[in-house]
Design a protein around this motif. Structure first.
Motif, PDB file in Angstrom:
ATOM      1  N   SER A  56       6.106 -28.418  -9.594  1.00 26.20           N
ATOM      2  CA  SER A  56       5.779 -28.428 -11.041  1.00 26.20           C
ATOM      3  C   SER A  56       5.829 -30.058 -11.487  1.00 26.20           C
ATOM      4  O   SER A  56       4.983 -30.506 -12.013  1.00 26.20           O
ATOM      5  N   SER A  57       7.056 -30.445 -11.006  1.00 24.00           N
ATOM      6  CA  SER A  57       7.350 -31.887 -11.272  1.00 24.00           C
ATOM      7  C   SER A  57       6.317 -32.873 -10.554  1.00 24.00           C
ATOM      8  O   SER A  57       5.793 -34.133 -11.142  1.00 24.00           O
ATOM      9  N   ILE A  58       6.017 -32.686  -9.399  1.00 23.77           N
ATOM     10  CA  ILE A  58       4.846 -33.207  -8.732  1.00 23.77           C
ATOM     11  C   ILE A  58       3.665 -33.329  -9.416  1.00 23.77           C
ATOM     12  O   ILE A  58       2.725 -34.131  -9.684  1.00 23.77           O
ATOM     13  N   LYS A  59       3.238 -32.201  -9.888  1.00 28.81           N
ATOM     14  CA  LYS A  59       1.800 -32.007 -10.832  1.00 28.81           C
ATOM     15  C   LYS A  59       1.932 -32.857 -11.914  1.00 28.81           C
ATOM     16  O   LYS A  59       1.126 -33.315 -12.510  1.00 28.81           O
ATOM     17  N   GLY A  60       3.142 -32.593 -12.441  1.00 29.84           N
ATOM     18  CA  GLY A  60       3.393 -33.540 -13.915  1.00 29.84           C
ATOM     19  C   GLY A  60       3.214 -35.240 -13.451  1.00 29.84           C
ATOM     20  O   GLY A  60       2.667 -35.713 -14.351  1.00 29.84           O
ATOM     21  N   VAL A  61       3.586 -35.502 -12.401  1.00 26.04           N
ATOM     22  CA  VAL A  61       3.585 -36.933 -12.193  1.00 26.04           C
ATOM     23  C   VAL A  61       1.871 -37.312 -11.983  1.00 26.04           C
ATOM     24  O   VAL A  61       1.528 -38.472 -12.310  1.00 26.04           O
ATOM     25  N   PHE A  62       1.423 -36.310 -11.253  1.00 22.56           N
ATOM     26  CA  PHE A  62       0.010 -36.544 -10.850  1.00 22.56           C
ATOM     27  C   PHE A  62      -0.749 -36.561 -12.210  1.00 22.56           C
ATOM     28  O   PHE A  62      -1.674 -37.335 -12.577  1.00 22.56           O
ATOM     29  N   GLN A  63      -0.371 -35.680 -13.295  1.00 23.18           N
ATOM     30  CA  GLN A  63      -1.200 -35.535 -14.487  1.00 23.18           C
ATOM     31  C   GLN A  63      -1.018 -36.703 -15.427  1.00 23.18           C
ATOM     32  O   GLN A  63      -1.684 -37.254 -16.193  1.00 23.18           O
ATOM     33  N   THR A  64       0.279 -37.328 -15.246  1.00 24.49           N
ATOM     34  CA  THR A  64       0.627 -38.507 -16.048  1.00 24.49           C
ATOM     35  C   THR A  64      -0.370 -39.693 -15.488  1.00 24.49           C
ATOM     36  O   THR A  64      -0.741 -40.400 -16.380  1.00 24.49           O
ATOM     37  N   GLN A  85      -2.967 -39.455 -14.244  1.00 26.27           N
ATOM     38  CA  GLN A  85      -4.512 -38.980 -14.358  1.00 26.27           C
ATOM     39  C   GLN A  85      -4.767 -39.400 -15.885  1.00 26.27           C
ATOM     40  O   GLN A  85      -5.782 -39.938 -16.481  1.00 26.27           O
ATOM     41  N   LYS A  86      -3.798 -39.010 -16.788  1.00 26.01           N
ATOM     42  CA  LYS A  86      -4.083 -39.577 -18.244  1.00 26.01           C
ATOM     43  C   LYS A  86      -3.980 -40.750 -18.541  1.00 26.01           C
ATOM     44  O   LYS A  86      -4.819 -41.384 -19.325  1.00 26.01           O
ATOM     45  N   LEU A  87      -3.284 -41.585 -17.584  1.00 25.47           N
ATOM     46  CA  LEU A  87      -3.020 -43.115 -17.915  1.00 25.47           C
ATOM     47  C   LEU A  87      -4.454 -43.733 -17.266  1.00 25.47           C
ATOM     48  O   LEU A  87      -4.814 -44.707 -17.850  1.00 25.47           O
ATOM     49  N   PHE A  88      -4.676 -43.198 -16.013  1.00 26.55           N
ATOM     50  CA  PHE A  88      -5.626 -44.112 -15.216  1.00 26.55           C
ATOM     51  C   PHE A  88      -6.712 -43.407 -14.675  1.00 26.55           C
ATOM     52  O   PHE A  88      -7.650 -44.332 -13.864  1.00 26.55           O
ATOM     53  N   GLY A  89      -6.836 -42.220 -15.098  1.00 22.03           N
ATOM     54  CA  GLY A  89      -7.902 -41.386 -14.422  1.00 22.03           C
ATOM     55  C   GLY A  89      -8.164 -40.889 -13.257  1.00 22.03           C
ATOM     56  O   GLY A  89      -8.958 -40.457 -12.690  1.00 22.03           O
ATOM     57  N   ILE A  90      -7.088 -41.146 -12.310  1.00 19.82           N
ATOM     58  CA  ILE A  90      -6.954 -40.848 -11.075  1.00 19.82           C
ATOM     59  C   ILE A  90      -6.507 -39.334 -10.720  1.00 19.82           C
ATOM     60  O   ILE A  90      -5.771 -38.736 -11.620  1.00 19.82           O
ATOM     61  N   THR A  91      -7.031 -38.847  -9.603  1.00 18.97           N
ATOM     62  CA  THR A  91      -6.816 -37.265  -9.356  1.00 18.97           C
ATOM     63  C   THR A  91      -6.211 -37.235  -7.745  1.00 18.97           C
ATOM     64  O   THR A  91      -6.606 -38.170  -6.987  1.00 18.97           O
ATOM     65  N   PHE A  92      -5.422 -36.185  -7.838  1.00 23.30           N
ATOM     66  CA  PHE A  92      -4.766 -35.927  -6.352  1.00 23.30           C
ATOM     67  C   PHE A  92      -5.037 -34.690  -5.855  1.00 23.30           C
ATOM     68  O   PHE A  92      -4.943 -33.705  -6.603  1.00 23.30           O
ATOM     69  N   GLU A  93      -5.495 -34.588  -4.658  1.00 26.62           N
ATOM     70  CA  GLU A  93      -6.186 -33.109  -4.071  1.00 26.62           C
ATOM     71  C   GLU A  93      -5.181 -33.137  -2.710  1.00 26.62           C
ATOM     72  O   GLU A  93      -5.479 -33.799  -1.715  1.00 26.62           O
ATOM     73  N   GLU A 147     -11.435 -42.446 -11.354  1.00 25.69           N
ATOM     74  CA  GLU A 147     -12.077 -41.776 -12.326  1.00 25.69           C
ATOM     75  C   GLU A 147     -13.451 -41.188 -12.438  1.00 25.69           C
ATOM     76  O   GLU A 147     -14.015 -40.301 -12.859  1.00 25.69           O
ATOM     77  N   ASN A 148     -14.103 -41.785 -11.210  1.00 31.95           N
ATOM     78  CA  ASN A 148     -15.361 -41.427 -10.781  1.00 31.95           C
ATOM     79  C   ASN A 148     -15.616 -40.560  -9.752  1.00 31.95           C
ATOM     80  O   ASN A 148     -16.737 -40.360  -9.218  1.00 31.95           O
ATOM     81  N   GLY A 149     -14.417 -40.264  -9.221  1.00 34.77           N
ATOM     82  CA  GLY A 149     -14.367 -39.249  -8.066  1.00 34.77           C
ATOM     83  C   GLY A 149     -14.647 -39.719  -6.802  1.00 34.77           C
ATOM     84  O   GLY A 149     -14.630 -39.212  -5.697  1.00 34.77           O
ATOM     85  N   ALA A 150     -14.339 -41.184  -6.740  1.00 35.43           N
ATOM     86  CA  ALA A 150     -14.744 -41.774  -5.501  1.00 35.43           C
ATOM     87  C   ALA A 150     -13.379 -41.927  -4.811  1.00 35.43           C
ATOM     88  O   ALA A 150     -12.268 -41.982  -5.517  1.00 35.43           O
ATOM     89  N   HIS A 151     -13.334 -41.966  -3.338  1.00 37.84           N
ATOM     90  CA  HIS A 151     -11.925 -42.133  -2.427  1.00 37.84           C
ATOM     91  C   HIS A 151     -11.213 -43.294  -3.273  1.00 37.84           C
ATOM     92  O   HIS A 151     -11.877 -44.435  -3.020  1.00 37.84           O
ATOM     93  N   LEU A 152     -10.195 -43.193  -3.474  1.00 38.33           N
ATOM     94  CA  LEU A 152      -9.122 -44.463  -3.832  1.00 38.33           C
ATOM     95  C   LEU A 152      -7.830 -44.580  -2.752  1.00 38.33           C
ATOM     96  O   LEU A 152      -7.585 -45.873  -2.418  1.00 38.33           O
ATOM     97  N   ALA A 153      -7.436 -43.774  -2.221  1.00 31.72           N
ATOM     98  CA  ALA A 153      -6.160 -43.866  -1.553  1.00 31.72           C
ATOM     99  C   ALA A 153      -5.869 -42.500  -0.813  1.00 31.72           C
ATOM    100  O   ALA A 153      -6.323 -41.333  -1.194  1.00 31.72           O
ATOM    101  N   VAL A 154      -4.835 -42.720   0.290  1.00 30.55           N
ATOM    102  CA  VAL A 154      -4.191 -41.218   0.775  1.00 30.55           C
ATOM    103  C   VAL A 154      -2.813 -41.575   0.413  1.00 30.55           C
ATOM    104  O   VAL A 154      -2.060 -42.552   0.432  1.00 30.55           O
ATOM    105  N   PHE A 155      -2.137 -40.394  -0.129  1.00 32.49           N
ATOM    106  CA  PHE A 155      -0.832 -40.519  -0.554  1.00 32.49           C
ATOM    107  C   PHE A 155       0.004 -39.469   0.158  1.00 32.49           C
ATOM    108  O   PHE A 155      -0.386 -38.091   0.153  1.00 32.49           O
ATOM    109  N   TYR A 156       1.004 -39.714   0.680  1.00 29.82           N
ATOM    110  CA  TYR A 156       2.097 -38.895   1.471  1.00 29.82           C
ATOM    111  C   TYR A 156       3.177 -38.600   0.508  1.00 29.82           C
ATOM    112  O   TYR A 156       3.820 -39.804   0.117  1.00 29.82           O
ATOM    113  N   ALA A 157       3.899 -37.405   0.621  1.00 25.73           N
ATOM    114  CA  ALA A 157       4.999 -37.143  -0.089  1.00 25.73           C
ATOM    115  C   ALA A 157       5.985 -36.474   0.846  1.00 25.73           C
ATOM    116  O   ALA A 157       5.788 -35.468   1.350  1.00 25.73           O
TER     117      ALA A 157
END
Length: 679
Positions: A360-368, A370-378, A398-408
């Motif tokens: 839930s916290s990971i989703k929270g950091v992703f949502q934060t 997204q709200k700030l910079f429009g980016i999404t994580f899948e 924010e346009n759905g284009a590839h931005l990065a790969v993120f490992y956790a």
């Protein structure tokens, strides 16, 4: 076939972890060094030196070597073993020698010098000019102007430092992994929360001690025990084990390694005509010299120390009244502080943890984000990972284009060093018409799930998650041409701004409402509990500030003192930190021998950066508070002027562009509750 030398046939050209074996690393490094040398040779054969054929081509050389080395050293930190550690001892000197070969190459430097000497006539962009300055300085600062004997000695020093830093880290990791506090008597678990006891039981089973409870020096085990265990003698035992790491006079002792490292760093600095290593480091920092750092630390200490003393007196009185404790010792602070915090604010970790389930916290950091910079994580399960606990995500803009790969990577294990960090497997850059997007990772040591509970984070772990994710944003939102100036490649005392400012959102209701829900009932965290979290935020801020300052003073002392005056590590440490001492020192303990930040990581003569960046983050977050923590205009300005810019321009310029002025210390003093000390 060596997968490290082939084209990575994986999603987004990510590291093919499923194919890589330990034996692939050394031959890949050796072959990549050969390739890099050929690229340098080609640069030297180019016609008349210019910015592109010399500076840009040098910037783009060694791409394969850089990629393989980043994978290897990230594995050595997050998923190491004896074979990888052995390889590191062989690979590090090879890389150090290659780096010296490049930086001490007279013909190459001659070309760079010719381009640099005509920089006023070149029509360079700001970023190109920064690259030219940085390239020229890096050669000067790494011995390009030394004579033959000086260059020879510099090579020897760099080789030795490379080996010693690795040995230091290996010793700390072995010490951490070898210690166990085995509890057989259930009564000795008094005070410990149910989840902590269950985790200790699970650890005991994993270590072949069923029916017992095992506590270790890994943070998720050590911190809860020191915070909740009522058995004072066992707290003392664990505290001493933690604070004597790598200083027991055996094969894992780091004290002589420290002496040799500081001597070599000092000698290296003097070879290059600097008075000491701190002066060498600080030349390329926002804080330009030792005086500025020390003035900054002393100013903070002056404000924080009286408050810290008052806090310790209050804590001692509380412990005396509660348990008849005659004298507060260092192993008592965490235990009684938690109880006093609960009494004053009606909030503690056990009350908060149910609201901070890890997923839930990971989703929270992703949502934060997204709200700030429009980016999404899948989450993308086709991206290879190096351990089953690691998750990989595709990040889109924010346009759905590839931005990065993120490992956790979140849970402790034997092959992972303690602490939390962000790292990069591949940086961002542009080459011709092609842009390379980054592969970024955060590595933490959070509480593992048990048989009956998911991973529930302490509030401190939540802020750590946000902190490391702030670093990750700096890497993922990078938007530059040259990799060496992109993302987190900024001045060391500026790099903590994106991470530390991101922690601020953890205290804000609008952010917590996104994800802080009870893991069993789904009930959102209450407004009252959030208010208590905010009120408790300044609890023992004096103490915490003084502790950070003491570590920064210790770091500066090691890197500015004549090494011949450092005879006994514990005595030296005690002497330089006594102005920040709050409780009686514990005989035989010291911090230095496991101070990995400065002897293994990159914080040598830079540990002050954490407090320096706190001034920046508190001041910067004031603007978000004024305009709204999710205000689009402020968020875009922070993204465009700070996160995306990397090291293209001097950080002071970038900060002023975002804030409209230079940083002011008032916001930090106010946030930490230290203003009451002013007359």
């Amino acid at each position: 076939m060596n997968p490290l030398l082939e084209k990575f046939n994986t999603p987004f050209e990510t590291a093919p972890f499923q194919l890589i074996k330990d034996e692939h690393f050394l031959p890949a490094i050796k072959e990549a060094i050969v390739q890099a040398k050929e690229e340098i040779s080609h640069i030297k054969k180019e016609s008349k030196p210019d910015f592109v054929n010399t500076i840009v081509h040098l910037e783009n050389s060694g791409e394969k070597l850089s990629r393989v080395a980043s994978i290897f050293f990230n594995m050595n930190a997050a998923e190491t073993n004896e074979e990888i550690q052995k390889l590191a001892r062989e690979i590090s000197p090879l890389l150090s020698a290659h780096s010296n070969d490049v930086l001490l190459d007279e013909d190459l430097f001659d070309r760079i010098h010719k381009v640099y000497s005509q920089k006023e006539e070149l029509d360079l962009t700001t970023e190109e000019n920064t690259l030219l300055e940085k390239t020229y300085k890096s050669f000067i600062r790494n011995g390009a102007l030394l004579d033959a004997s000086g260059k020879k000695r510099l090579r020897e020093i760099d080789q030795k430092l490379s080996r010693l830093g690795l040995q230091f880290g290996e010793n700390v990791l072995k010490e951490t992994n070898s210690y166990e506090l085995v509890i057989s008597n259930e009564g000795d678990l008094e005070g410990l929360p149910e989840g902590v006891i269950e985790a200790a039981s699970q650890t005991a089973e994993e270590k072949g001690k069923p029916g017992k409870w095992v506590f270790t020096l890994a943070y998720p085990s050590y911190i809860p025990f020191m915070t909740y265990a009522a058995n004072r003698e066992l707290r003392k035992e664990l505290f001493i084990a933690y604070n004597t790491k790598a200083s027991k006079g055996d094969a894992l002792d780091n004290r002589e390694i420290i002496k040799e490292m500081v001597q070599l760093k000092n000698e290296r600095a003097k070879l290059l005509k600097y008075p000491n290593f701190a002066a060498f480091v600080l030349e390329e920092r926002m804080a330009k010299d030792e005086k500025q750092v020390m003035d900054f630390l002393q100013e903070l200490l002056q404000k924080a120390y009286p408050k810290a003393v008052a806090e310790m007196k209050e804590l001692e009185a509380f412990a005396r009244k509660k348990d008849g404790l005659e004298k507060l010792q260092k192993w008592d602070v965490g235990y009684y502080a938690e109880k006093l915090k609960m009494k004053k604010f009606e909030v503690d970790d056990e009350l908060l943890k149910p609201y901070f389930e890890l997923n839930s916290s990971i989703k929270g950091v992703f949502q934060t984000a997204q709200k700030l910079f429009g980016i999404t994580f899948e989450e993308n399960t086709t991206i290879p990972v190096y351990h089953k606990d690691v998750k990989a995500y595709e990040v889109k803009d924010e346009n759905g284009a590839h931005l990065a790969v993120f490992y956790a990577d979140f849970f402790p294990r034997a092959g992972k060093r303690n602490g939390a960090w962000m790292t990069i497997y591949r940086g961002q850059k542009r080459k011709g018409n092609k842009e390379q997007r980054p592969h970024v990772s955060i590595v933490c040591n959070f509480t593992k799930p048990t048989k009956t509970k998911p991973s529930l984070l302490t509030f401190n772990e939540v802020t750590t998650l946000f902190h490391e994710f702030g670093h990750a944003l700096h890497g993922m939102l990078a938007d530059g041409t040259f990799e060496s100036l992109s993302g987190t490649n900024v001045y060391w005392d500026f790099v903590e701004l994106p991470s530390q400012i991101f922690e601020n959102w953890c205290y804000e209701k609008d952010c917590l409402d996104l994800f802080a829900k009870h893991y069993q009932t789904g009930e959102p965290i209450s407004k009252q509990l959030i208010e208590r979290i905010k009120k408790a935020a300044n609890f023992h801020q004096g103490y915490q500030t003084v502790r950070q300052i003491s570590l920064a003073l210790l770091d500066m002392a090691y890197h500015s003192t004549d090494p011949s005056k450092i005879e006994d590590i514990a005595t030296f440490e005690r002497e330089v930190t006594k102005s920040a001492e709050l409780l009686e020192p514990v005989e035989g303990t010291q911090m230095s021998a496991s101070f990995s930040h400065i002897f293994q990581g990159g914080y040598a003569a830079g540990y002050y950066s954490y407090k320096w960046a706190e001034v920046l983050d508190a001041d910067a977050f004031e603007l978000f508070l004024e305009n709204g923590i999710f205000d689009p205009e402020t968020a875009h300005s922070f993204r465009d002027n700070i996160l995306a810019m990397g090291g293209k321009e001097h950080p002071e310029i970038l900060y002023k562009r975002f804030r409209g002025r230079g940083p002011e210390t008032n916001a930090l003093i106010k946030r930490a509750g230290l203003e009451i000390q002013e007359n």
